[in-house]
Design a protein around this motif. Structure first.
Motif, PDB file in Angstrom:
ATOM      1  N   ALA A 100      21.220 -16.273  20.509  1.00 25.60           N
ATOM      2  CA  ALA A 100      20.831 -17.116  21.642  1.00 25.60           C
ATOM      3  C   ALA A 100      19.795 -18.168  21.267  1.00 25.60           C
ATOM      4  O   ALA A 100      19.688 -19.200  21.933  1.00 25.60           O
ATOM      5  N   TYR A 101      19.025 -17.920  20.195  1.00 22.74           N
ATOM      6  CA  TYR A 101      17.908 -18.812  19.888  1.00 22.74           C
ATOM      7  C   TYR A 101      18.108 -19.649  18.622  1.00 22.74           C
ATOM      8  O   TYR A 101      17.213 -20.414  18.244  1.00 22.74           O
ATOM      9  N   VAL A 102      19.278 -19.562  17.999  1.00 24.02           N
ATOM     10  CA  VAL A 102      19.449 -20.341  16.781  1.00 24.02           C
ATOM     11  C   VAL A 102      19.507 -21.836  17.083  1.00 24.02           C
ATOM     12  O   VAL A 102      19.008 -22.665  16.310  1.00 24.02           O
ATOM     13  N   MET A 103      20.088 -22.221  18.213  1.00 21.00           N
ATOM     14  CA  MET A 103      20.099 -23.642  18.581  1.00 21.00           C
ATOM     15  C   MET A 103      18.679 -24.140  18.901  1.00 21.00           C
ATOM     16  O   MET A 103      18.251 -25.159  18.351  1.00 21.00           O
ATOM     17  N   PRO A 104      17.906 -23.462  19.766  1.00 19.27           N
ATOM     18  CA  PRO A 104      16.522 -23.908  19.983  1.00 19.27           C
ATOM     19  C   PRO A 104      15.690 -23.939  18.707  1.00 19.27           C
ATOM     20  O   PRO A 104      14.849 -24.827  18.537  1.00 19.27           O
ATOM     21  N   ALA A 105      15.932 -22.997  17.789  1.00 21.65           N
ATOM     22  CA  ALA A 105      15.180 -23.006  16.521  1.00 21.65           C
ATOM     23  C   ALA A 105      15.470 -24.269  15.734  1.00 21.65           C
ATOM     24  O   ALA A 105      14.567 -24.892  15.159  1.00 21.65           O
ATOM     25  N   ALA A 106      16.744 -24.672  15.703  1.00 20.66           N
ATOM     26  CA  ALA A 106      17.105 -25.901  14.992  1.00 20.66           C
ATOM     27  C   ALA A 106      16.494 -27.123  15.665  1.00 20.66           C
ATOM     28  O   ALA A 106      16.071 -28.072  14.992  1.00 20.66           O
ATOM     29  N   VAL A 107      16.423 -27.112  16.993  1.00 15.64           N
ATOM     30  CA  VAL A 107      15.789 -28.223  17.723  1.00 15.64           C
ATOM     31  C   VAL A 107      14.311 -28.312  17.353  1.00 15.64           C
ATOM     32  O   VAL A 107      13.779 -29.396  17.085  1.00 15.64           O
ATOM     33  N   SER A 108      13.643 -27.165  17.349  1.00 14.54           N
ATOM     34  CA  SER A 108      12.219 -27.159  17.011  1.00 14.54           C
ATOM     35  C   SER A 108      11.989 -27.648  15.583  1.00 14.54           C
ATOM     36  O   SER A 108      11.111 -28.482  15.328  1.00 14.54           O
ATOM     37  N   LEU A 109      12.799 -27.158  14.646  1.00 18.01           N
ATOM     38  CA  LEU A 109      12.650 -27.574  13.251  1.00 18.01           C
ATOM     39  C   LEU A 109      12.914 -29.070  13.110  1.00 18.01           C
ATOM     40  O   LEU A 109      12.178 -29.775  12.398  1.00 18.01           O
ATOM     41  N   SER A 110      13.933 -29.574  13.788  1.00 10.20           N
ATOM     42  CA  SER A 110      14.231 -31.006  13.728  1.00 10.20           C
ATOM     43  C   SER A 110      13.071 -31.838  14.254  1.00 10.20           C
ATOM     44  O   SER A 110      12.695 -32.853  13.663  1.00 10.20           O
ATOM     45  N   SER A 111      12.469 -31.406  15.368  1.00 13.68           N
ATOM     46  CA  SER A 111      11.328 -32.153  15.920  1.00 13.68           C
ATOM     47  C   SER A 111      10.153 -32.133  14.953  1.00 13.68           C
ATOM     48  O   SER A 111       9.430 -33.117  14.806  1.00 13.68           O
ATOM     49  N   LEU A 112       9.967 -31.007  14.275  1.00 16.10           N
ATOM     50  CA  LEU A 112       8.872 -30.890  13.302  1.00 16.10           C
ATOM     51  C   LEU A 112       9.064 -31.884  12.164  1.00 16.10           C
ATOM     52  O   LEU A 112       8.134 -32.600  11.773  1.00 16.10           O
TER      53      LEU A 112
END
Length: 814
Positions: free
Chosen positions: A532-544
């Motif tokens: 469930a959280y792999v997409m939000p994790a990628a979003v966070s990493l991309s923003s970083l």
């Protein structure tokens, strides 16, 4: 009527000539204009404006042939006189020379600057409509675009202008027409808006307008097909079941079969030969949905099914090069080489365009290589124009040269691929390294990479490191070796250090201190995510990565459940290549041997919410990274975060207490937190949030502390209010230092106003606490928090593409 004397004088006096033309043009009767212009031409001679007046008069009388003749002469004599082009467009349209009329109308509109009146707009729109329907959509769209800028208000004109901007890839220009278009009254308008929102990566709006189009035209198969294609591209599979339920009763069976085939990869089904046979009968059937479908199901077809599909498709699209290439590719991929060869030869026979012929000739070359008929392959290769080959084709050529032992030629081809994304493939990088080793060509390749001046993708960074390691073993110029290490920012690594240890003292001395990050801590940044959280994790990493360039020399890790790795790793590779960083996937089976010992239920009443077991992974991953010996600092970040500029400053803080092994933000003082502090015997006011964890120094002490945390998590889980967070607080009590709030700014669903009013410097990282999350359907709509998260998500989507993003969102939403 001007006197003959005045006409004669006007021939030599520009002012009088202008007055003469004005007087003739003011005459009310077309016959009188013709009479006056004919008489004037005797005295004045050939003049563009006189021919214009004459042509317009003939046009008003309905004499189209002389009208066209005089207006064409007018344009030759007065090339810049755009009103002659306008009148000629009118005349040509009335003679049914629509394409020629469109050309003159475009010329007129390009030169005209003032707003058109309603009569002029109506004439222009009439010609544009005929051009759109009878000649060429591509030629008509610029006309509509220009009319939209010159005062047109008609809905159809604005819609087609809007579509024209989309066709040409100008989403900004299309956006300017959105307000004028308003809420479209028909399905076509909503489909156009769906296309626009797809171009700006707004999948939610794509779904709204595609569904609305189907509601307005529930029995129109073309609308259904267009809407389905838009929804597929936007990854909005959730809307399809309801649409198919409506189409089931309204659309003809053949069209419904085509729609099912188009949606087969998303919804399943629709792939049997009988389904394909029915879909092929649809008037809307084109080859492309069938080609796409065949590529996706080829491996699952039996021999009988394959033969049946091939026969059906070839009967419906006979002698089609694209279809024959698809069939050939399917056969070659299944190692049916002789069948693939026959299809390529058939494709060569029917192809009229050189691009098709080149593709078939190259496929024949590949078939001969696969069959180890290398002499035949050589003859085919000699006939291929090397400059016309694409990177993937050049890769195959390089493999051929390596196969026959022509390593210099293989390296020459591979060197040309350094500017290509193909180098990202690990097996190709291995071929480049082997070819360079066989030919002693490492240094020229390294020089070529260094000449870019930095900014190499992650794959090229890895390639340069591999080439450098090989060159290091034979280099007899220590200073040249050190200089290239500097220019390429070659990273220090265990294998490199091992090889360096075997070299002469001069080489070792030259490279000491010259490898990348020798003057700064080696850092790892990591995330942990379940399905469930792999997409939000990628979003966070991309923003970083998007906002904090100084962090791009770190290594990035994402811990995830084993079944996710195969699908997610290629997407992370693409993200890493875009930002020039290394991103590693860590399967949980290598990290948490007994996940069943970890509890996910909170120790407080939550209405059914519970913690994902993945939250514990941060503890185990922190220890694994600390034990690896590769890093001096570690940073964990929760998946439900969005980074902003300035977050990289976190590493510059440093702990003021030399005993501190962890820095994290203090939790909000609330009843549940106070209860946890009391239950675990922690210092009052010293309970921290685990959303951002900075381990400022790595060593044996940190490893032992993390082991204690793991023990607490596994053995005392029934006592923990906030599971892993409580375990961390217990384990790091006395070895923890608070982190400034700006590096973990809490933003719950009710904090939108607080966040919107906070200065940017105070929100280096937004942490969206509690449930629901901004990507959940129940989250408050269009809040500042949700918009900020969506902006980060769309940034990631631009990097991964719609298909890549859909693969991530499927894990979260499907």
């Amino acid at each position: 009527m001007p006197s003959e004397k005045k006409v004669a004088r006007a021939a030599t006096d520009p002012a009088l000539l202008k007055e003469l033309f004005s007087r003739i043009g003011a005459l009310r009767s077309a016959d009188r204009i013709l009479e006056a212009s004919t008489r004037a031409s005797v005295e004045v001679g050939e003049h563009g404006y006189l021919h214009f007046l004459t042509g317009r008069a003939h046009l008003d009388k309905g004499d189209l042939a002389p009208a066209c003749e005089h207006l064409e002469i007018s344009l030759k004599l007065s090339p810049g006189f755009h009103w002659a082009a306008y009148e000629l467009a009118r005349a040509l349209a009335q003679t049914d020379r629509v394409a020629a009329a469109g050309a003159q109308l475009r010329s007129f509109l390009a030169a005209h600057e003032q707003q058109l009146n309603q009569t002029q707009l109506k004439i222009c729109e009439t010609i544009a409509d005929r051009l759109f329907n009878e000649a060429s959509r591509a030629d008509a769209m610029p006309v509509y675009q220009r009319l939209g800028a010159l005062g047109a208000t008609r809905y159809l004109t604005l819609l087609r202008a809007f579509e024209g901007w989309l066709d040409s890839g100008h989403a900004v220009e299309a956006q300017r027409l959105l307000e004028k278009l308003g809420d479209p009254p028909d399905a076509w308008g909503h489909l156009a808006l769906a296309r626009y929102h797809a171009s700006v990566d707004d999948g939610a709006s794509v779904q709204v307008h595609a569904v609305r189009a189907c509601e307005l035209a529930p029995e129109h198969p073309m609308v259904a097909l267009a809407a389905l294609q838009q929804l597929k591209r936007a990854g909005a599979a959730q809307a399809l079941p309801a649409l198919f339920a409506g189409w089931q009763a309204r659309l003809p069976a053949v069209d419904l079969a085509l729609l099912r085939l188009v949606a087969a990869r998303t919804l399943g089904g629709g792939g049997a030969a009988s389904d394909i046979a029915l879909a092929l009968q649809s008037p809307l059937a084109s080859k492309w949905p069938f080609i796409e479908h065949l590529y996706s199901v080829a491996e699952t077809l039996s021999d009988v099914e394959r033969e049946s599909c091939f026969g059906l498709l070839q009967a419906r699209f006979p002698a089609d090069p694209d279809l024959l290439m698809c069939l050939a590719n399917v056969e070659v991929a299944q190692r049916r080489f002789e069948s693939g060869k026959s299809l390529c030869e058939a494709g060569l026979d029917v192809s009229e365009h050189e691009a098709h012929r080149l593709a078939f000739r190259f496929k024949l070359f590949e078939v001969e290589c696969f069959c180890s008929r290398l002499d035949q392959a050589r003859l085919l290769l000699q006939a291929l124009p090397a400059t016309a080959l694409e990177p993937a084709q050049l890769t195959a050529v390089a493999r051929y040269h390596a196969e026959v032992g022509d390593w210099p030629q293989a390296l020459a081809v591979l060197a040309g691929l350094l500017d290509s994304a193909a180098v990202a493939a690990p097996d190709l990088a291995d071929l480049i390294v082997r070819a360079a080793r066989r030919t002693g060509g490492q240094r020229p390749l390294l020089e070529k990479l260094a000449s870019r001046g930095g900014g190499l993708s992650a794959s090229l960074q890895s390639l340069s490191a591999a080439l450098f390691e090989d060159w290091l073993m034979v280099c007899d110029q220590p200073e040249a070796c050190a200089e290239l290490a500097d220019r390429l920012a070659i990273p220090g690594a265990s294998l490199l250090e091992f090889k360096l240890a075997s070299r002469e003292a001069a080489v070792r001395a030259a490279l000491t201190g010259r490898l990348r990050r020798a003057d700064r801590p080696r850092r790892a940044v990591f995330f942990c995510a379940d399905k469930a959280y792999v997409m939000p994790a990628a979003v966070s990493l991309s923003s970083l990565l998007e906002k904090n360039a100084l962090l791009q020399d770190a290594d990035f890790h994402i811990v995830m459940d084993d079944p996710l790795v195969a699908d997610v790793a290629p997407l992370l590779d693409k993200l890493g290549a875009h930002y020039g960083v290394r991103i590693f996937c860590k399967p949980t089976s290598e990290l948490v041997p007994q996940a069943e010992r970890l509890t996910a239920a909170y120790g407080v009443f939550t209405g059914g919410h519970q913690l994902a077991v993945a939250a514990y992974y941060r503890i185990y991953m922190a220890r694994a990274l600390a034990e690896s010996g590769r890093y001096e600092q570690l940073l964990y970040i929760d998946s439900d975060t969005v980074a902003a500029e300035g977050f990289e400053e976190l590493f510059a803080l440093g702990a003021t207490d030399h005993r501190a092994l962890l820095m994290a933000r203090l939790e909000i003082d609330r009843q549940e937190v106070r209860a946890a502090i009391l239950a675990h015997g922690l210092p009052a006011g010293r309970y921290f949030n685990s959303g951002v964890l900075l381990f400022p120094r790595v060593g044996p002490e940190l490893v032992e502390t993390l082991k204690r945390v793991e023990q607490v998590a596994e053995e005392r889980h029934q006592d923990l209010f906030f599971q892993d967070q409580c375990a961390l607080n217990i384990g790091f009590a006395g070895a923890f230092e608070p982190l400034p709030e700006r590096f973990n700014f809490f933003a719950g669903p009710r904090d939108a106003e607080k966040l919107a009013g906070a200065p940017a410097a105070d929100v280096c990282l937004m942490h969206v606490l509690d449930r629901p999350k901004p990507w959940d359907s129940a989250y408050p709509r269009d809040t500042f928090i949700q918009r900020r998260w969506l902006h980060a998500a769309r940034t990631l989507q631009r990097v991964l593409g719609t298909d890549g993003m859909r693969r991530l969102t499927d894990f979260t939403f499907v």
